[in-house]
Write a protein that holds these residues in place. Structure first.
Motif: not given
Ligand code: FEO
Length: 169
Positions: A79-82, A85
């Protein structure tokens, strides 16, 4: 013949390249789920390249009379915030890989293993290129900021090979 110490150090690098392949595979998956087709394709290709980096060292160990080992691999982040990121993590990861390659080169010189030193020069050049590419993409993303159409174009450019800056090993 490889020394036991270098055999071990090279197997550690095999593990790191293998993990890199998985890190980028997970990034490809995240990007695909978020609808970034270009970024996903770019990361799938990058994951394949890392597997090739792993295999090159793996085979070299055996060619030199050593014992290449298939490593146990750790869990990777999914998972990545953006997008920023994610690419910040790509750069961080590549800087870490470069420092491990440098340590390996250092060990070769101390042991006077010039064959392994020579083999590793390809990785030294490759790491410079990988860091450069990650920095370039991150700089572009920082300029784009939260502009959705900018991210759309960035994704489209990567899909047409715009991020590669030439074919790499
Ligand atoms: Fe093979 Fe990107 O390190």
């Amino acid at each position: 013949m490889l020394s036991k110490a270098l055999n071990k150090a090279l197997n550690k690098q095999v593990q790191l390249e293998f993990e890199s392949s998985n890190v980028y595979l997970a990034m490809a998956s995240w990007a695909e789920q978020e609808g970034y087709e270009g970024i996903a394709n770019f990361m799938y290709l990058h994951s394949d390249e890392e597997r090739m980096h792993m295999l090159k060292i793996f085979k070299y160990i055996n060619e030199r009379g050593g014992e290449a080992e298939v490593p146990a691999l750790g869990k990777v982040e999914h998972k990545y915030k953006s997008v920023v990121d994610m690419f910040t993590n790509v750069l961080k990861h590549e800087v870490h890989v470069s420092s491990e390659i440098n340590n390996l080169v250092d060990s070769c010189l101390k042991e006077k293993d010039y064959a392994t030193h020579n083999m590793l020069q390809w990785y030294v050049a490759e790491q410079m290129e990988e860091e450069r590419l990650a920095r370039t993409l991150l700089d572009k993303l920082k300029l784009i900021g939260n502009d959705k159409s900018g991210i759309y174009m960035f994704d489209r450019d990567l899909n047409s090979g715009g991020g590669e800056g030439g074919e790499k090993g």
